[in-house]
Design a protein around this motif. Structure first.
Motif, PDB file in Angstrom:
ATOM      1  N   THR A  36       0.451   4.415   2.036  1.00 34.77           N
ATOM      2  CA  THR A  36       0.533   5.352   2.940  1.00 34.77           C
ATOM      3  C   THR A  36       1.661   5.321   3.821  1.00 34.77           C
ATOM      4  OG1 THR A  36      -1.891   5.187   2.942  1.00 34.77           O
ATOM      5  CG2 THR A  36      -0.908   6.504   4.950  1.00 34.77           C
ATOM      6  N   TYR A  76      -6.167  -8.986  -6.954  1.00 28.13           N
ATOM      7  CA  TYR A  76      -5.055  -9.336  -7.606  1.00 28.13           C
ATOM      8  C   TYR A  76      -3.716  -9.374  -6.773  1.00 28.13           C
ATOM      9  CZ  TYR A  76      -7.988  -8.538 -11.901  1.00 28.13           C
ATOM     10  OH  TYR A  76      -8.990  -8.581 -12.758  1.00 28.13           O
ATOM     11  N   ALA A 115     -14.972  -3.283  -2.243  1.00 24.81           N
ATOM     12  CA  ALA A 115     -14.643  -1.909  -2.185  1.00 24.81           C
ATOM     13  C   ALA A 115     -13.617  -1.296  -3.129  1.00 24.81           C
ATOM     14  CB  ALA A 115     -13.581  -2.016  -0.889  1.00 24.81           C
ATOM     15  N   VAL A 116     -14.173  -0.118  -3.681  1.00 28.15           N
ATOM     16  CA  VAL A 116     -13.513   0.587  -4.602  1.00 28.15           C
ATOM     17  C   VAL A 116     -12.495   1.563  -4.202  1.00 28.15           C
ATOM     18  CG1 VAL A 116     -13.884   2.146  -6.393  1.00 28.15           C
ATOM     19  CG2 VAL A 116     -15.898   0.257  -6.319  1.00 28.15           C
ATOM     20  N   GLU A 160       0.865  -1.240   0.077  1.00 27.27           N
ATOM     21  CA  GLU A 160       0.022  -0.010  -0.130  1.00 27.27           C
ATOM     22  C   GLU A 160       0.887   1.136   0.045  1.00 27.27           C
ATOM     23  OE1 GLU A 160      -1.379   1.884   3.275  1.00 27.27           O
ATOM     24  OE2 GLU A 160       0.577   1.794   3.880  1.00 27.27           O
ATOM     25  N   TYR A 205      -3.196   1.526  11.389  1.00 28.75           N
ATOM     26  CA  TYR A 205      -2.667   2.757  11.505  1.00 28.75           C
ATOM     27  C   TYR A 205      -3.759   3.929  11.795  1.00 28.75           C
ATOM     28  CZ  TYR A 205      -2.478   3.004   6.403  1.00 28.75           C
ATOM     29  OH  TYR A 205      -2.986   2.772   4.923  1.00 28.75           O
ATOM     30  N   TYR A 206      -5.087   3.464  11.452  1.00 30.08           N
ATOM     31  CA  TYR A 206      -6.079   4.506  11.523  1.00 30.08           C
ATOM     32  C   TYR A 206      -6.613   4.983  12.800  1.00 30.08           C
ATOM     33  CZ  TYR A 206      -6.759   3.439   6.655  1.00 30.08           C
ATOM     34  OH  TYR A 206      -6.458   3.206   5.190  1.00 30.08           O
ATOM     35  N   GLU A 229      -2.284 -12.265  -2.153  1.00 27.65           N
ATOM     36  CA  GLU A 229      -3.631 -12.588  -1.497  1.00 27.65           C
ATOM     37  C   GLU A 229      -4.173 -13.783  -2.613  1.00 27.65           C
ATOM     38  OE1 GLU A 229      -6.460  -9.695  -0.167  1.00 27.65           O
ATOM     39  OE2 GLU A 229      -5.586  -8.467  -1.601  1.00 27.65           O
ATOM     40  N   GLU A 285      -3.074  11.786  -0.217  1.00 28.99           N
ATOM     41  CA  GLU A 285      -2.871  12.010   1.313  1.00 28.99           C
ATOM     42  C   GLU A 285      -2.823  13.648   1.761  1.00 28.99           C
ATOM     43  OE1 GLU A 285      -2.732   9.115   2.938  1.00 28.99           O
ATOM     44  OE2 GLU A 285      -1.848   7.770   1.384  1.00 28.99           O
ATOM     45  N   ARG A 311       0.199  -7.426  -2.930  1.00 29.22           N
ATOM     46  CA  ARG A 311      -0.306  -8.448  -1.720  1.00 29.22           C
ATOM     47  C   ARG A 311      -0.429  -9.816  -2.149  1.00 29.22           C
ATOM     48  NH1 ARG A 311      -5.004  -4.188   0.626  1.00 29.22           N
ATOM     49  NH2 ARG A 311      -3.717  -2.402   0.511  1.00 29.22           N
ATOM     50  N   GLY A 338      -6.038  10.305   4.366  1.00 32.32           N
ATOM     51  CA  GLY A 338      -5.915   9.941   2.691  1.00 32.32           C
ATOM     52  C   GLY A 338      -6.849   8.817   2.417  1.00 32.32           C
ATOM     53  N   PHE A 339      -6.907   8.249   1.304  1.00 29.47           N
ATOM     54  CA  PHE A 339      -7.457   7.408   0.815  1.00 29.47           C
ATOM     55  C   PHE A 339      -6.727   6.874  -0.661  1.00 29.47           C
ATOM     56  CE2 PHE A 339      -9.138  10.769  -1.808  1.00 29.47           C
ATOM     57  CZ  PHE A 339      -9.027  10.281  -3.146  1.00 29.47           C
ATOM     58  N   GLY A 354      -8.793   1.641  -5.970  1.00 31.66           N
ATOM     59  CA  GLY A 354      -8.303   0.382  -6.652  1.00 31.66           C
ATOM     60  C   GLY A 354      -8.508   0.738  -8.216  1.00 31.66           C
ATOM     61  N   GLN A 393      -3.268   1.336  -7.456  1.00 29.20           N
ATOM     62  CA  GLN A 393      -3.929   2.169  -6.597  1.00 29.20           C
ATOM     63  C   GLN A 393      -3.694   3.625  -7.062  1.00 29.20           C
ATOM     64  OE1 GLN A 393      -3.096   1.844  -2.410  1.00 29.20           O
ATOM     65  NE2 GLN A 393      -4.583   0.400  -2.043  1.00 29.20           N
ATOM     66  N   ARG A 450     -11.419  -1.316   9.098  1.00 29.63           N
ATOM     67  CA  ARG A 450     -10.224  -1.320   8.069  1.00 29.63           C
ATOM     68  C   ARG A 450      -9.204  -2.273   8.354  1.00 29.63           C
ATOM     69  NH1 ARG A 450      -9.855  -0.332   4.312  1.00 29.63           N
ATOM     70  NH2 ARG A 450      -8.266   1.497   3.921  1.00 29.63           N
TER      71      ARG A 450
END
Ligand code: HAM
Length: 417
Positions: free
Chosen positions: A83, A121, A279-280, A81, A261-262, A114, A130, A112, A302-303, A306, A126, A257
């Motif tokens: 951030t 994927y 989740a988009v 990711e 860190y949030y 996954e 931020e 990732r 931030g956000f 994908g 992304q 989430r």
């Protein structure tokens, strides 16, 4: 020997690439309106950058990172990711010395490990944003409003925008205790990972994807009911500003989430048309991370969205047909020479022009024009060269316009100006 892409990775080819360009260009435009500047970060970081921030007990750190030892025996990780990398750069370059808010965006691949499935994927792209240095909830509302505007300008409709607050280090102990009290009796019905997380980080149990765990945690206390005064007032302000800016949203007290860190605000945008990977885009506040990375206490929010998940949602609504604005079909050697020269001159005048390199029958040249999606066609034979005049045929409405061979006139007719 035949080679194939690795599992969970994909090639992005035309014509889909036009959708990617559309998304990236729209994002750059909107970011500019909001004062976000681009930052390009490395794809690899020291592994600690991620373990320290995303959280040792998160799925990403426990199971999904591409981590390896480089030749210098350092543990490095392909970024899962953006951030954490961003905050590392923010502290390393003392960006906090500049007036707040400092706003940045990035685009690029994340990795990732996954289990691959539709819209999930192992390498995915992304677009992230931020904003640093402002604690006020107006910034939260502004960035959520920007994301909403961005997604709708890209062409997405029917999205579900969910917002919540997940508290801070002050209210979390109280919430953790309430959660542990509730889950304690049922612990045996949870998977091994969750049983381990119960002591290490019970909040992670809320993020477990195992169906039995999802069932067993139903009815868990909601963090929204355990916010401290400051978090509660921040959340009230956020709701007020979202109303003020007329950003459509719903409050979801059960939103969790997958990253540790949030603090305070968290949000997620989803689409019903993506199945289980709905989740988009998602994001939130991370007010302690800069300090944990050795910088002065600096709030951040931030956000990231994908791109692969946006593509299927706009595929049928945006025209991605691409093809040259002009194809010259030469008939004979002289026409080939003249046409070759013309093509080059038209290109230097800003047109996407092509010439058929093989002189075949008119019929097969026209078939090719259709296959490559040529918008206009010129058939160039001896008569046209002698008369210094050509007929430009528009391939979609079949209209024909006569033009001299002057480059200016050709460009004007082709562009229909
Ligand atoms: P995230 O929720 O892990 O947040 O990912 C953000 C978005 O990336 C997801 O909503 C999804 O669209 C996309 N995504 C994640 N994993 C995959 C995958 N395996 N395949 C395809 N798409 C995927 C973050 O990454 C945070 N860094 C967001 C953020 C920025 N928070 C604050 N600032």
């Amino acid at each position: 020997m035949k080679f194939k892409t690795l599992k969970g990775l994909q090639d992005i080819l035309p014509p889909d690439i036009s959708l990617w360009h559309h998304i990236e260009a729209t994002a750059r435009d909107i970011f500019k309106n909001y004062g976000y500047r681009e930052i390009r970060l490395p794809i690899m970081e020291s592994t600690d950058v991620f373990t320290r921030s995303i959280g040792e007990t998160s799925d990403i750190v426990e199971k999904e990172m591409y981590t390896f030892e480089d030749k210098g025996k350092r543990s490095v990780t392909l970024r899962p990711e953006g951030t954490a990398s961003f905050v590392r750069a923010y502290v390393e370059h003392h960006i906090h010395n500049n007036p707040a808010p400092q706003k940045f965006y990035y685009m690029g691949p994340m990795f990732r490990y996954e289990r691959p499935q539709a819209f999930r994927y192992r390498q995915f792209y992304q677009i992230g944003a931020e904003a640093m240095g402002v604690e006020d909830a107006k910034l939260d509302a502004e960035i959520i409003s920007m994301l909403s505007r961005l997604l709708s300008t890209i062409g997405l409709t029917g999205l579900n925008f969910e917002v919540t607050s997940i508290g801070c280090k002050d209210c979390r102990p109280d919430y953790k205790k309430a959660l542990k009290d509730y889950l304690g009796d049922k612990l045996k019905s949870f998977c091994g990972d969750c049983q381990r997380r119960y002591d290490a980080n019970p909040l992670r149990i809320l993020d477990c994807k195992v169906p039995g765990c999802i069932e067993s945690r139903k009815g868990s206390p909601a963090v929204l009911d355990h916010l401290c005064e400051e978090c509660s007032s921040h959340f009230d302000k956020l709701k007020h500003y979202l109303e003020l800016l007329k950003v459509p949203h719903t409050i979801n007290p059960n939103l969790v989430r997958g990253l540790d860190y949030y603090t305070k605000t968290a949000f997620e945008v989803s689409s019903e048309n993506l199945g289980s990977q709905s989740a988009v885009a998602a994001g939130g506040r991370y007010d302690s991370m800069v300090k944990e990375f050795g910088g002065p206490p600096t709030p951040g929010i931030g956000f990231a969205m994908g791109i692969e998940r946006i593509i299927p949602l706009i595929k049928n609504t945006i025209d991605v047909s691409d093809g040259p604005e002009l194809l010259i079909c030469p008939l004979g050697d002289e026409a080939t020479e003249k046409g070759f020269q013309l093509t080059e001159q038209l290109r230097s005048n800003g047109l996407w022009a092509e010439i058929n390199h093989e002189v075949t029958s008119l019929k097969s040249q026209m078939r090719k024009a259709n296959r490559i999606g040529a918008k206009n066609v010129i058939v160039l034979g001896d008569d046209e060269i002698k008369a210094a005049q050509v007929v430009i045929r528009n391939m979609s409405d079949k209209s024909e316009v006569t033009s001299t061979l002057s480059i200016d006139e050709l460009v004007k007719v082709i562009r229909r100006v």
